[in-house]
Design a protein around this motif. Structure first.
Motif, PDB file in Angstrom:
ATOM      1  N   MET A 150      89.773  78.163  40.801  1.00 18.21           N
ATOM      2  CA  MET A 150      91.090  78.408  40.226  1.00 18.21           C
ATOM      3  C   MET A 150      91.409  77.399  39.133  1.00 18.21           C
ATOM      4  SD  MET A 150      93.377  79.381  43.593  1.00 18.21           S
ATOM      5  CE  MET A 150      94.847  79.694  42.622  1.00 18.21           C
ATOM      6  N   ARG A 151      90.928  76.172  39.281  1.00 17.84           N
ATOM      7  CA  ARG A 151      91.193  75.141  38.279  1.00 17.84           C
ATOM      8  C   ARG A 151      90.296  75.291  37.057  1.00 17.84           C
ATOM      9  NH1 ARG A 151      96.174  73.830  39.272  1.00 17.84           N
ATOM     10  NH2 ARG A 151      96.500  72.785  41.269  1.00 17.84           N
ATOM     11  N   LEU A 152      89.065  75.717  37.271  1.00 18.40           N
ATOM     12  CA  LEU A 152      88.097  75.736  36.179  1.00 18.40           C
ATOM     13  C   LEU A 152      88.151  77.007  35.341  1.00 18.40           C
ATOM     14  CD1 LEU A 152      85.039  74.210  38.074  1.00 18.40           C
ATOM     15  CD2 LEU A 152      86.366  73.119  36.261  1.00 18.40           C
ATOM     16  N   VAL A 153      88.498  78.145  35.962  1.00 16.01           N
ATOM     17  CA  VAL A 153      88.546  79.401  35.215  1.00 16.01           C
ATOM     18  C   VAL A 153      89.853  79.449  34.428  1.00 16.01           C
ATOM     19  CG1 VAL A 153      88.552  81.908  35.366  1.00 16.01           C
ATOM     20  CG2 VAL A 153      87.128  80.565  36.925  1.00 16.01           C
ATOM     21  N   PRO A 154      89.803  79.477  33.101  1.00 11.79           N
ATOM     22  CA  PRO A 154      91.008  79.345  32.269  1.00 11.79           C
ATOM     23  C   PRO A 154      92.013  80.491  32.408  1.00 11.79           C
ATOM     24  CG  PRO A 154      89.009  78.930  30.989  1.00 11.79           C
ATOM     25  CD  PRO A 154      88.578  79.513  32.288  1.00 11.79           C
ATOM     26  N   VAL A 155      91.601  81.636  32.997  1.00 12.05           N
ATOM     27  CA  VAL A 155      92.504  82.784  33.049  1.00 12.05           C
ATOM     28  C   VAL A 155      93.555  82.649  34.147  1.00 12.05           C
ATOM     29  CG1 VAL A 155      90.800  84.362  32.073  1.00 12.05           C
ATOM     30  CG2 VAL A 155      90.918  84.075  34.551  1.00 12.05           C
ATOM     31  N   VAL A 156      93.397  81.683  35.062  1.00 15.61           N
ATOM     32  CA  VAL A 156      94.361  81.495  36.150  1.00 15.61           C
ATOM     33  C   VAL A 156      95.481  80.588  35.655  1.00 15.61           C
ATOM     34  CG1 VAL A 156      94.713  80.686  38.509  1.00 15.61           C
ATOM     35  CG2 VAL A 156      92.540  81.745  37.870  1.00 15.61           C
ATOM     36  N   PRO A 157      96.728  81.093  35.561  1.00 20.09           N
ATOM     37  CA  PRO A 157      97.843  80.245  35.102  1.00 20.09           C
ATOM     38  C   PRO A 157      98.011  79.024  36.000  1.00 20.09           C
ATOM     39  CG  PRO A 157      98.481  82.564  35.150  1.00 20.09           C
ATOM     40  CD  PRO A 157      97.158  82.476  35.830  1.00 20.09           C
ATOM     41  N   PHE A 158      98.338  77.896  35.379  1.00 18.86           N
ATOM     42  CA  PHE A 158      98.441  76.646  36.130  1.00 18.86           C
ATOM     43  C   PHE A 158      99.498  76.733  37.222  1.00 18.86           C
ATOM     44  CE2 PHE A 158      99.319  71.963  36.415  1.00 18.86           C
ATOM     45  CZ  PHE A 158      98.045  71.598  36.796  1.00 18.86           C
ATOM     46  N   PHE A 159     100.617  77.394  36.938  1.00 20.64           N
ATOM     47  CA  PHE A 159     101.673  77.516  37.934  1.00 20.64           C
ATOM     48  C   PHE A 159     101.185  78.299  39.150  1.00 20.64           C
ATOM     49  CE2 PHE A 159     105.241  79.994  39.718  1.00 20.64           C
ATOM     50  CZ  PHE A 159     106.043  78.955  40.137  1.00 20.64           C
ATOM     51  N   VAL A 160     100.431  79.365  38.915  1.00 17.41           N
ATOM     52  CA  VAL A 160      99.891  80.171  40.018  1.00 17.41           C
ATOM     53  C   VAL A 160      98.923  79.350  40.857  1.00 17.41           C
ATOM     54  CG1 VAL A 160      98.493  82.195  40.595  1.00 17.41           C
ATOM     55  CG2 VAL A 160     100.199  82.330  38.775  1.00 17.41           C
ATOM     56  N   ALA A 161      98.074  78.552  40.169  1.00 15.63           N
ATOM     57  CA  ALA A 161      97.103  77.724  40.872  1.00 15.63           C
ATOM     58  C   ALA A 161      97.766  76.611  41.674  1.00 15.63           C
ATOM     59  CB  ALA A 161      96.110  77.117  39.879  1.00 15.63           C
ATOM     60  N   ASN A 162      99.016  76.295  41.372  1.00 17.16           N
ATOM     61  CA  ASN A 162      99.769  75.301  42.145  1.00 17.16           C
ATOM     62  C   ASN A 162     100.528  75.935  43.292  1.00 17.16           C
ATOM     63  OD1 ASN A 162      98.968  73.308  40.327  1.00 17.16           O
ATOM     64  ND2 ASN A 162     100.754  73.606  39.037  1.00 17.16           N
ATOM     65  N   GLU A 216      80.604  76.534  22.976  1.00 19.21           N
ATOM     66  CA  GLU A 216      80.138  75.202  23.353  1.00 19.21           C
ATOM     67  C   GLU A 216      81.113  74.495  24.295  1.00 19.21           C
ATOM     68  OE1 GLU A 216      82.089  74.839  19.235  1.00 19.21           O
ATOM     69  OE2 GLU A 216      80.811  76.248  20.348  1.00 19.21           O
ATOM     70  N   VAL A 217      82.340  75.006  24.390  1.00 16.58           N
ATOM     71  CA  VAL A 217      83.342  74.425  25.292  1.00 16.58           C
ATOM     72  C   VAL A 217      83.458  75.238  26.577  1.00 16.58           C
ATOM     73  CG1 VAL A 217      85.792  73.867  25.588  1.00 16.58           C
ATOM     74  CG2 VAL A 217      84.659  73.404  23.411  1.00 16.58           C
ATOM     75  N   ILE A 218      83.670  76.542  26.430  1.00 13.13           N
ATOM     76  CA  ILE A 218      83.870  77.389  27.604  1.00 13.13           C
ATOM     77  C   ILE A 218      82.587  77.529  28.419  1.00 13.13           C
ATOM     78  CG2 ILE A 218      83.320  79.592  26.513  1.00 13.13           C
ATOM     79  CD1 ILE A 218      86.161  78.881  29.031  1.00 13.13           C
ATOM     80  N   GLY A 219      81.432  77.410  27.749  1.00 10.27           N
ATOM     81  CA  GLY A 219      80.155  77.542  28.453  1.00 10.27           C
ATOM     82  C   GLY A 219      79.993  76.526  29.574  1.00 10.27           C
ATOM     83  N   PRO A 220      80.093  75.211  29.271  1.00 10.33           N
ATOM     84  CA  PRO A 220      79.975  74.217  30.341  1.00 10.33           C
ATOM     85  C   PRO A 220      81.043  74.357  31.423  1.00 10.33           C
ATOM     86  CG  PRO A 220      79.702  73.184  28.200  1.00 10.33           C
ATOM     87  CD  PRO A 220      80.156  74.587  27.938  1.00 10.33           C
ATOM     88  N   ILE A 221      82.267  74.730  31.036  1.00  9.69           N
ATOM     89  CA  ILE A 221      83.331  74.901  32.030  1.00  9.69           C
ATOM     90  C   ILE A 221      82.991  76.044  32.981  1.00  9.69           C
ATOM     91  CG2 ILE A 221      85.748  75.561  32.359  1.00  9.69           C
ATOM     92  CD1 ILE A 221      86.435  74.070  29.820  1.00  9.69           C
ATOM     93  N   LEU A 222      82.507  77.163  32.437  1.00  7.56           N
ATOM     94  CA  LEU A 222      82.109  78.281  33.285  1.00  7.56           C
ATOM     95  C   LEU A 222      80.890  77.909  34.132  1.00  7.56           C
ATOM     96  CD1 LEU A 222      82.593  81.343  30.901  1.00  7.56           C
ATOM     97  CD2 LEU A 222      84.085  80.554  32.752  1.00  7.56           C
ATOM     98  N   GLY A 223      80.041  77.046  33.582  1.00  8.92           N
ATOM     99  CA  GLY A 223      78.908  76.560  34.367  1.00  8.92           C
ATOM    100  C   GLY A 223      79.377  75.781  35.590  1.00  8.92           C
ATOM    101  N   LEU A 224      80.399  74.953  35.406  1.00 11.36           N
ATOM    102  CA  LEU A 224      80.976  74.230  36.541  1.00 11.36           C
ATOM    103  C   LEU A 224      81.601  75.196  37.541  1.00 11.36           C
ATOM    104  CD1 LEU A 224      82.711  71.241  34.680  1.00 11.36           C
ATOM    105  CD2 LEU A 224      80.680  71.137  36.123  1.00 11.36           C
ATOM    106  N   ALA A 225      82.204  76.282  37.028  1.00 12.73           N
ATOM    107  CA  ALA A 225      82.802  77.287  37.915  1.00 12.73           C
ATOM    108  C   ALA A 225      81.722  77.949  38.766  1.00 12.73           C
ATOM    109  CB  ALA A 225      83.548  78.333  37.091  1.00 12.73           C
ATOM    110  N   VAL A 226      80.566  78.211  38.160  1.00 10.30           N
ATOM    111  CA  VAL A 226      79.456  78.798  38.911  1.00 10.30           C
ATOM    112  C   VAL A 226      78.999  77.848  40.010  1.00 10.30           C
ATOM    113  CG1 VAL A 226      77.052  79.554  38.774  1.00 10.30           C
ATOM    114  CG2 VAL A 226      78.683  80.258  37.018  1.00 10.30           C
ATOM    115  N   LEU A 227      78.902  76.564  39.685  1.00 11.47           N
ATOM    116  CA  LEU A 227      78.521  75.575  40.693  1.00 11.47           C
ATOM    117  C   LEU A 227      79.539  75.513  41.825  1.00 11.47           C
ATOM    118  CD1 LEU A 227      77.221  72.602  38.497  1.00 11.47           C
ATOM    119  CD2 LEU A 227      75.873  74.181  39.896  1.00 11.47           C
ATOM    120  N   ALA A 228      80.819  75.647  41.474  1.00 10.69           N
ATOM    121  CA  ALA A 228      81.869  75.629  42.496  1.00 10.69           C
ATOM    122  C   ALA A 228      81.757  76.835  43.417  1.00 10.69           C
ATOM    123  CB  ALA A 228      83.238  75.604  41.831  1.00 10.69           C
ATOM    124  N   ALA A 229      81.325  77.973  42.859  1.00 13.79           N
ATOM    125  CA  ALA A 229      81.214  79.199  43.666  1.00 13.79           C
ATOM    126  C   ALA A 229      79.929  79.239  44.478  1.00 13.79           C
ATOM    127  CB  ALA A 229      81.280  80.418  42.750  1.00 13.79           C
TER     128      ALA A 229
END
Length: 243
Positions: A150-162, A216-229
């Protein structure tokens, strides 16, 4: 009658913090959405930089307090504030202040929601049966992975993730850990944009927040999301093999 009313008062009080946040969010949306902008920052940048040079600690405290309030009350301007952190304090200090402020604000929303509505929903989920109970059980087993996603995937609004974790009974320790660590990649991106903001303003332009979606930015972030999953995937595969 008096005894019945007294019994209801504590429950009503538990809902007040979340109600206050929701009211502040609505009021702030209509009153502050045109104030907390890059135009406002551009017009006041010289004064802010001068104040920083003369009163660094005071500006840090004001900045952190303002950012906490913006996140806690879900006010508009979080992205602008994150960029401002880089503009005023540089990449390292700005990232630290952004992460600390956003984490504190997120915790305040979590605790406000957990105090009232969260307790009610969690109790109902615990006593529920069937599919709903299975979802709650699976969530409890994978809290850290789900929260990191929820924190790493940018499509989840911060308020919802809280708010959502408080309503489904996520442990506070897991919420705090995944929030403080999970928002670091995004905070680094926004803070780095702020570091070069002076040059952007000098050209008469606004910062390009679409940088977050650059490969070059979203790629590593999505990579971290994959590791989290990954832990959830491993558990699911092992569960099927055991069956």
């Amino acid at each position: 009658m008096t005894e019945t009313r007294d019994n209801h008062k504590p429950g009503l009080r538990r809902h007040l913090p979340l109600l206050l946040i929701l009211v502040a969010a609505v009021v702030g949306y209509f009153t502050l959405r045109d104030q907390l902008t890059f135009d406002t920052l551009r017009e006041n940048r010289e004064a802010l930089l001068a104040f920083r040079d003369q009163n660094y600690l005071a500006l840090v405290l004001v900045f952190v307090g303002a950012y906490v309030a913006i996140v806690a009350f879900s006010l508009p301007g979080a992205a602008v504030t994150s960029v401002t952190g880089g503009f005023l304090f540089g990449l390292v200090a700005g990232t630290v202040f952004n992460v600390v402020s956003a984490t504190i604000g997120a915790v305040l929303i979590f605790l406000a929601a957990r105090a009232g509505l969260g307790r009610m929903l969690e109790a109902r989920l615990e006593t529920s049966e069937g599919r709903l109970h299975q979802i709650k059980q699976r969530l409890n087993e994978n809290e850290v992975s789900v929260m990191f996603l929820m924190r790493l995937v940018p499509v989840v609004p911060f308020f919802v993730a809280n708010l959502l974790p408080a309503l489904v009974g996520v442990k506070f320790g897991n919420f705090l850990l995944t929030t403080a660590l999970g928002i670091i990649p995004g905070a680094l991106v926004f803070t780095s944009i702020g570091v070069g903001l002076g040059e952007v303003f000098a050209r008469g332009e606004d910062p390009d927040l679409s940088l977050l979606w650059a490969p070059e930015v979203i790629g590593p972030i999505l990579g971290l999301a994959v590791l989290a999953a990954l832990p959830m995937v491993i558990k699911a595969v092992r569960g099927r093999k055991e069956i």
